[in-house]
Motif scaffolding. Structure first.
Motif, PDB file in Angstrom:
ATOM      1  N   THR A  19      23.028   5.371  -4.072  1.00 47.20           N
ATOM      2  CA  THR A  19      22.287   6.428  -4.774  1.00 47.20           C
ATOM      3  C   THR A  19      22.319   6.173  -6.288  1.00 47.20           C
ATOM      4  N   ARG A  20      23.513   5.846  -6.771  1.00 50.24           N
ATOM      5  CA  ARG A  20      23.683   5.594  -8.212  1.00 50.24           C
ATOM      6  C   ARG A  20      22.842   4.393  -8.647  1.00 50.24           C
ATOM      7  N   ASN A  21      22.918   3.317  -7.854  1.00 47.57           N
ATOM      8  CA  ASN A  21      22.162   2.106  -8.216  1.00 47.57           C
ATOM      9  C   ASN A  21      20.661   2.357  -8.193  1.00 47.57           C
ATOM     10  N   ARG A  22      20.235   3.133  -7.231  1.00 48.59           N
ATOM     11  CA  ARG A  22      18.801   3.432  -7.122  1.00 48.59           C
ATOM     12  C   ARG A  22      18.339   4.223  -8.357  1.00 48.59           C
ATOM     13  N   ILE A  23      19.162   5.192  -8.753  1.00 52.38           N
ATOM     14  CA  ILE A  23      18.770   6.006  -9.915  1.00 52.38           C
ATOM     15  C   ILE A  23      18.762   5.145 -11.178  1.00 52.38           C
ATOM     16  N   LEU A  24      19.772   4.292 -11.319  1.00 52.03           N
ATOM     17  CA  LEU A  24      19.841   3.458 -12.527  1.00 52.03           C
ATOM     18  C   LEU A  24      18.788   2.354 -12.511  1.00 52.03           C
ATOM     19  N   GLY A  25      18.564   1.777 -11.328  1.00 52.78           N
ATOM     20  CA  GLY A  25      17.658   0.621 -11.246  1.00 52.78           C
ATOM     21  C   GLY A  25      16.202   0.992 -11.069  1.00 52.78           C
ATOM     22  N   GLY A  26      15.945   2.211 -10.630  1.00 50.92           N
ATOM     23  CA  GLY A  26      14.567   2.648 -10.422  1.00 50.92           C
ATOM     24  C   GLY A  26      13.979   2.074  -9.144  1.00 50.92           C
ATOM     25  N   GLN A  27      12.717   2.363  -8.943  1.00 52.66           N
ATOM     26  CA  GLN A  27      12.048   1.956  -7.712  1.00 52.66           C
ATOM     27  C   GLN A  27      11.468   0.555  -7.846  1.00 52.66           C
ATOM     28  N   ASP A  28      11.254  -0.089  -6.691  1.00 51.76           N
ATOM     29  CA  ASP A  28      10.663  -1.422  -6.665  1.00 51.76           C
ATOM     30  C   ASP A  28       9.143  -1.269  -6.512  1.00 51.76           C
ATOM     31  N   PRO A  29       8.361  -1.709  -7.513  1.00 54.40           N
ATOM     32  CA  PRO A  29       6.919  -1.455  -7.460  1.00 54.40           C
ATOM     33  C   PRO A  29       6.198  -2.243  -6.377  1.00 54.40           C
ATOM     34  N   THR A  76       4.378   1.982 -13.334  1.00 55.13           N
ATOM     35  CA  THR A  76       3.066   1.361 -13.112  1.00 55.13           C
ATOM     36  C   THR A  76       2.264   2.109 -12.041  1.00 55.13           C
ATOM     37  N   SER A  77       2.779   3.221 -11.580  1.00 54.01           N
ATOM     38  CA  SER A  77       2.120   3.985 -10.524  1.00 54.01           C
ATOM     39  C   SER A  77       1.206   5.035 -11.172  1.00 54.01           C
ATOM     40  N   LEU A  78      -0.086   4.720 -11.265  1.00 55.29           N
ATOM     41  CA  LEU A  78      -0.988   5.573 -12.043  1.00 55.29           C
ATOM     42  C   LEU A  78      -2.124   6.152 -11.195  1.00 55.29           C
ATOM     43  N   SER A  79      -1.906   6.250  -9.901  1.00 59.36           N
ATOM     44  CA  SER A  79      -2.935   6.820  -9.036  1.00 59.36           C
ATOM     45  C   SER A  79      -2.501   8.178  -8.501  1.00 59.36           C
ATOM     46  N   TYR A  80      -3.452   8.855  -7.836  1.00 63.19           N
ATOM     47  CA  TYR A  80      -3.197  10.234  -7.378  1.00 63.19           C
ATOM     48  C   TYR A  80      -2.576  11.005  -8.558  1.00 63.19           C
ATOM     49  N   VAL A  81      -1.558  11.836  -8.261  1.00 64.38           N
ATOM     50  CA  VAL A  81      -0.717  12.304  -9.366  1.00 64.38           C
ATOM     51  C   VAL A  81       0.678  11.842  -8.974  1.00 64.38           C
ATOM     52  N   ALA A  82       1.220  10.900  -9.741  1.00 65.68           N
ATOM     53  CA  ALA A  82       2.507  10.308  -9.377  1.00 65.68           C
ATOM     54  C   ALA A  82       3.647  11.243  -9.795  1.00 65.68           C
ATOM     55  N   SER A  83       4.797  10.695  -9.972  1.00 72.46           N
ATOM     56  CA  SER A  83       5.982  11.498 -10.229  1.00 72.46           C
ATOM     57  C   SER A  83       6.881  10.699 -11.160  1.00 72.46           C
ATOM     58  N   ALA A  84       7.657  11.364 -11.997  1.00 69.15           N
ATOM     59  CA  ALA A  84       8.512  10.623 -12.924  1.00 69.15           C
ATOM     60  C   ALA A  84       9.823  11.367 -13.129  1.00 69.15           C
ATOM     61  N   PRO A  85      10.585  11.548 -12.056  1.00 70.84           N
ATOM     62  CA  PRO A  85      11.810  12.343 -12.199  1.00 70.84           C
ATOM     63  C   PRO A  85      12.812  11.696 -13.154  1.00 70.84           C
ATOM     64  N   SER A  86      13.451  12.523 -13.962  1.00 68.75           N
ATOM     65  CA  SER A  86      14.457  12.001 -14.899  1.00 68.75           C
ATOM     66  C   SER A  86      15.705  11.607 -14.105  1.00 68.75           C
ATOM     67  N   GLN A  87      16.516  10.744 -14.704  1.00 68.48           N
ATOM     68  CA  GLN A  87      17.768  10.348 -14.041  1.00 68.48           C
ATOM     69  C   GLN A  87      18.666  11.563 -13.842  1.00 68.48           C
ATOM     70  N   ALA A  88      18.617  12.485 -14.808  1.00 71.99           N
ATOM     71  CA  ALA A  88      19.433  13.701 -14.677  1.00 71.99           C
ATOM     72  C   ALA A  88      19.012  14.477 -13.436  1.00 71.99           C
ATOM     73  N   ALA A  89      17.705  14.650 -13.261  1.00 77.17           N
ATOM     74  CA  ALA A  89      17.207  15.440 -12.132  1.00 77.17           C
ATOM     75  C   ALA A  89      17.542  14.767 -10.802  1.00 77.17           C
TER      76      ALA A  89
END
Ligand SMILES: Cc1ncc(COP(=O)(O)O)c(C=O)c1O
Length: 443
Positions: A19-29, A76-89
């Motif tokens: 979970t920690r690594n995913r939050i720090l590393g972000g998603q794989d595009p 780089t996800s700019l279609s539909y309405v994407a999402s950009a949750p903060s690391q805190a959230a």
């Protein structure tokens, strides 16, 4: 303590580490949907009488399930309405899951509900509403619109005789969820023809208004084109005929947090309800829609449930179940509250201003690029454009290639009957230069 379902603490540690690594590393595009045929052989046998064990099930999650999902949280996800949750959230959301809070009523979730209400009050204050305002977080904008319209019809029904068929008035650019809500409620939809930019004026709405209308829905950021309707003009019409004015700001109303952009929503103080999705442009994870009423008591009349087994519930406090079509709920507004409390409202306004500036840079770059035609925008953070010499099929292929490589998620839409590209930016980390480099390959 007796535990019918024992679970290894080292596996717990592994899950938390992932979970920690995913939050720090972000998603794989480069991740994305896989076919049923690809998924079934791997996931199909996962439910068994004896259980496959936590380690094997978690391996499936990280190695199969997650890579088979679209990375909407990537810049780089700019279609539909994407999402950009903060690391805190995101971090907090994991803790919230562990806390196991029932937030349907005050007895079950007082602290969580009080905190959620702080975040709702911030939105109500931005709308210029007073102490009677309040609401609840529901799963998404679709449910938020339905619940607001149900409250609206209930409110209007109390005022006098009911017509044979109720109707809701909205823009031709209204989100599909307005039609879906109307269908659930069995009411008609009267569409107002928008102008060239996708916006409706109070006068255009007045021209098609009929006496069976109970509510007007104003777009505060139409999904396809970013248009914000003439909220003041629509409020005039609503007041003339005692109609409920609902603001569908699922995507765009987040921009009210940016003082520079706030004036485009002028008149919102006269609306009766609003929705805005923190999981879209307010840096919170799925799923949450803030549904706020200017006079919350109107909604409680419509939505409050009663049953003998609920007689013990303390009715003197704020019970979220009174404000939407639900009873049991998680405190889904809390990750938004945590992120807002952590970073502060100024940082939120700045992050939104950054995305709007990014959209402007991208629009300017498109305008200057030979071979591309800027068609609209940015309106809020939506840009519409088209390559001058490309067939529709080539556009689809280009979009698919860039989605697969992870360079850009930019999909076609239709605008004024023509296939065009649409960008919708909600992520302050989106880099205009990178996006324009990719768009160059269209020319
Ligand atoms: C303007 C608008 N309203 C409603 C919705 C529906 O929201 P949700 O997908 O959260 O149900 C959307 C979704 O993009 C939207 O853009």
């Amino acid at each position: 303590m007796k535990n019918v379902f024992p679970f290894s603490s080292s596996l717990m540690t592994d899950i938390l580490a992932w979970t920690r690594n995913r939050i720090l590393g972000g998603q794989d595009p480069t991740h994305g949907a896989q076919s049923f045929a690809a998924l079934e052989p791997v996931l199909g046998g996962s439910i068994t009488a004896e259980g496959i064990g936590g380690a094997a099930a978690f391996d499936l999650f990280k190695d199969v399930i997650v890579p088979s999902t679209r990375p909407f949280g990537h810049p780089t996800s700019l279609s539909y309405v994407a999402s950009a949750p903060s690391q805190a959230a995101l971090s907090f959301d994991a803790a919230l899951g562990a806390a196991g809070i029932f937030a349907g009523n005050w007895d079950g979730g007082a602290g969580a509900i009080h905190a959620e209400n702080q975040a709702l009050s911030w939105l109500a204050d931005l709308a210029g509403w007073g102490d009677t305002a309040g609401g609840v977080f529901v799963a998404g904008g679709t449910l938020g619109n339905l619940c607001a319209l149900h409250a609206a019809r209930d409110w209007k029904s109390r005022q006098g005789p009911r017509p044979q068929r109720w109707a809701v008035l909205c823009s031709g650019e209204a989100h599909s969820s307005i039609r879906a809500a109307a269908s659930v409620m069995d009411v008609d939809v009267i569409e107002v023809t928008p102008d060239e930019t996708g916006r409706i004026s109070g006068q255009a709405a007045r021209d098609v208004w009929q006496p069976n209308v109970f509510a007007i829905v104003a777009n505060a950021g139409a999904t396809n084109c970013g248009a914000v309707d003439d909220i003041s003009g629509l409020a005039d019409l609503a007041e003339e005929h005692d109609l409920w004015l609902h603001i569908d700001g699922a995507y765009g109303l987040a921009a009210i947090a940016d003082p520079q952009t706030r004036p485009v929503f002028a008149g919102i103080d006269r609306a009766h309800s609003l929705i805005v999705d923190p999981h879209k442009w307010l840096f919170a994870p799925y799923d949450s829609c803030a549904l706020v009423y200017r006079n919350a008591a109107d909604a409680a009349n419509a939505h409050g449930q009663s049953a003998v087994y609920l007689d013990a519930v303390d009715k003197t406090h704020w019970n979220p179940s009174d404000y939407a079509l639900h009873l049991t709920r998680r405190a889904r507004g809390l990750p938004f509250w945590y992120s807002l409390a952590t970073h502060g409202t100024t940082a939120y306004g700045e992050a939104i201003a950054t995305t709007i500036a990014t959209a402007q840079k991208i629009a300017d770059g498109i305008d200057q690029m030979e071979g591309l035609e800027l068609l609209l925008g940015p309106q809020l953070s939506v840009v519409l454009f088209r390559p001058k010499d490309m067939s529709e099929q080539m556009m689809e292929e280009w979009a698919e290639e860039n989605r697969r490589s992870g360079a850009l998620l930019c999909l076609p839409t239709t605008w004024h009957g023509q296939k065009v590209f649409r960008l919708c930016i909600v992520n302050p980390d989106t880099d205009a230069k990178d996006v324009l480099e990719t768009l160059k390959t269209l020319t």
